[in-house]
Design a protein around this motif. Structure first.
Motif, PDB file in Angstrom:
ATOM      1  N   SER A   1      -7.868   3.325  -0.839  1.00  0.00           N
ATOM      2  CA  SER A   1      -6.582   2.728  -0.580  1.00  0.00           C
ATOM      3  C   SER A   1      -5.793   2.337  -1.639  1.00  0.00           C
ATOM      4  O   SER A   1      -6.497   1.706  -2.766  1.00  0.00           O
ATOM      5  N   TRP A   2      -4.779   2.646  -1.948  1.00  0.00           N
ATOM      6  CA  TRP A   2      -3.854   2.522  -3.276  1.00  0.00           C
ATOM      7  C   TRP A   2      -2.816   1.505  -2.901  1.00  0.00           C
ATOM      8  O   TRP A   2      -2.017   1.420  -2.153  1.00  0.00           O
TER       9      TRP A   2
ATOM     10  N   LEU B   1      -0.032   4.795 -11.358  1.00  0.00           N
ATOM     11  CA  LEU B   1      -0.769   4.886 -10.074  1.00  0.00           C
ATOM     12  C   LEU B   1      -0.458   6.268  -9.539  1.00  0.00           C
ATOM     13  O   LEU B   1      -1.327   6.992  -8.687  1.00  0.00           O
TER      14      LEU B   1
ATOM     15  N   GLU C   1      -2.894  -0.985  -9.056  1.00  0.00           N
ATOM     16  CA  GLU C   1      -2.332  -0.831 -10.226  1.00  0.00           C
ATOM     17  C   GLU C   1      -0.733  -1.178 -10.228  1.00  0.00           C
ATOM     18  O   GLU C   1      -0.234  -0.719  -9.264  1.00  0.00           O
TER      19      GLU C   1
ATOM     20  N   SER D   1     -12.098   4.607  -9.931  1.00  0.00           N
ATOM     21  CA  SER D   1     -11.875   4.505  -8.402  1.00  0.00           C
ATOM     22  C   SER D   1     -12.519   5.904  -7.631  1.00  0.00           C
ATOM     23  O   SER D   1     -12.856   5.889  -6.787  1.00  0.00           O
TER      24      SER D   1
ATOM     25  N   ALA E   1      -6.614  -0.270 -11.889  1.00  0.00           N
ATOM     26  CA  ALA E   1      -7.214   1.319 -11.429  1.00  0.00           C
ATOM     27  C   ALA E   1      -6.592   2.393 -12.558  1.00  0.00           C
ATOM     28  O   ALA E   1      -7.171   3.275 -12.666  1.00  0.00           O
TER      29      ALA E   1
ATOM     30  N   GLN F   1       0.941  -1.070   0.150  1.00  0.00           N
ATOM     31  CA  GLN F   1      -0.108  -0.002  -0.001  1.00  0.00           C
ATOM     32  C   GLN F   1       0.806   1.079  -0.173  1.00  0.00           C
ATOM     33  O   GLN F   1       1.891   1.139   0.584  1.00  0.00           O
TER      34      GLN F   1
ATOM     35  N   GLN G   1      -3.346   8.744  -8.088  1.00  0.00           N
ATOM     36  CA  GLN G   1      -3.439   9.495  -6.902  1.00  0.00           C
ATOM     37  C   GLN G   1      -3.521  10.993  -7.084  1.00  0.00           C
ATOM     38  O   GLN G   1      -4.346  11.611  -6.102  1.00  0.00           O
TER      39      GLN G   1
ATOM     40  N   ALA H   1      -8.752  11.465  -2.792  1.00  0.00           N
ATOM     41  CA  ALA H   1      -7.142  10.803  -2.673  1.00  0.00           C
ATOM     42  C   ALA H   1      -7.417  10.016  -1.472  1.00  0.00           C
ATOM     43  O   ALA H   1      -6.797   8.839  -1.197  1.00  0.00           O
TER      44      ALA H   1
ATOM     45  N   GLY I   1      -7.224   6.234 -12.499  1.00  0.00           N
ATOM     46  CA  GLY I   1      -8.116   6.601 -11.447  1.00  0.00           C
ATOM     47  C   GLY I   1      -9.517   6.663 -11.606  1.00  0.00           C
ATOM     48  O   GLY I   1     -10.275   7.011 -10.934  1.00  0.00           O
TER      49      GLY I   1
ATOM     50  N   ALA J   1      -7.889   0.492  -4.716  1.00  0.00           N
ATOM     51  CA  ALA J   1      -7.362   0.729  -6.075  1.00  0.00           C
ATOM     52  C   ALA J   1      -5.906  -0.118  -6.393  1.00  0.00           C
ATOM     53  O   ALA J   1      -5.008   0.425  -5.702  1.00  0.00           O
TER      54      ALA J   1
END
Length: 258
Positions: A128-129, A111, A105, A89, A83, A3, A115, A124, A86, A103
């Motif tokens: 959760s990325w 990514l 990627e 998402s 993702a 993450q 974001q 943003a 974005g 999301a």
């Protein structure tokens, strides 16, 4: 996979303001930039490849709305497994339907754009990325030892939905009258369904996709809802909404009790 909080924009991330800055193969997409992202002029960033596959904002918003109607209320987490930059998402986060939006990627520059773009839309911090391969992530979630994942990456499969907008690739999705989903590159329909079948999942596919291949995935006695999504009267894509396989739910319960 991990993450990530805030990746830096790189030289592969672009915000073009004039058509003279845009590579020739992307100029027709750039001319649709305000349909793709209504906030484009606020500083939306894209990678080169993202222009080919990004979901236009009106379509992303409609999909988010439809998911809220089609998917049962006990599903509270959604994973956007491709993702990109974005678009989907962001729409899921803006809808307010989900307690958690994840999301995934695997390309860091892409990514980073996602974001950044989500920050322009003010969501943003609502997403959760995850930087990594979504198939590896889903395999880990579906395994009997999902505890090997970091706590921030774990979800309850029973309350989770997967949304997949994969690259379409292949030689013919633009020209084939009926697109063969078994030839879709680099991930075909079977590959995705096998990875996502333990959860309700929605797949964003070429508008000419072979409906017979999609129908083949329906459990006996049930139907699959397929929706065509259009912008200004022109179909852009279809989404197939598939429920988790009942056998897969039993399998997941066995794994969680192992």
């Amino acid at each position: 996979m991990k993450q990530v909080q805030e990746l830096p924009l790189t030289e592969n991330c672009h915000h073009w303001r004039k058509i003279s800055e845009v590579p020739w193969d992307l100029q027709k997409y750039w001319q649709q930039r305000h349909t793709i992202f209504s906030y484009y002029n606020e500083g939306i960033y894209m990678t080169h490849d993202a222009w080919y596959g990004v979901t236009p904002e009106p379509v992303a918003n409609q999909i988010a709305h439809d998911l809220s109607l089609i998917i049962s209320e006990d599903k509270t987490t959604i994973i956007d497994v491709f993702a990109g930059v974005g678009a989907n998402s962001i729409a899921f986060a803006l809808s307010g339907r989900w307690e958690r939006v994840i999301a995934v990627e695997k390309d860091a520059a892409t990514l980073a754009c996602a974001q950044h773009n989500a920050s322009i839309y003010g969501v943003a911090n609502s997403i959760s990325w995850i930087l990594g391969d979504n198939f590896e992530y889903l395999d880990a979630l579906n395994s009997s030892d999902s505890s090997s994942l970091e706590p921030d990456l774990q979800v309850n499969i029973k309350s989770t939905v997967v949304f997949g907008s994969p690259p379409w690739g292949g030689p013919g999705y633009r020209t084939d009258e009926v697109f063969d989903l078994s030839t879709m590159e680099p991930y075909n329909l079977t590959k995705m369904h096998e990875s996502y079948r333990m959860m309700d999942h929605a797949l964003y596919l070429p508008r000419t996709s072979d409906l017979r291949q999609i129908a083949h995935l329906a459990p006996e006695g049930s139907k699959i809802e397929v929706v065509q999504y259009c912008v200004e009267g022109a179909s852009k894509a279809m989404v197939a909404y598939l429920l988790a396989e009942k056998g897969a739910e039993v399998e997941e319960e066995k794994n969680s009790n192992a």
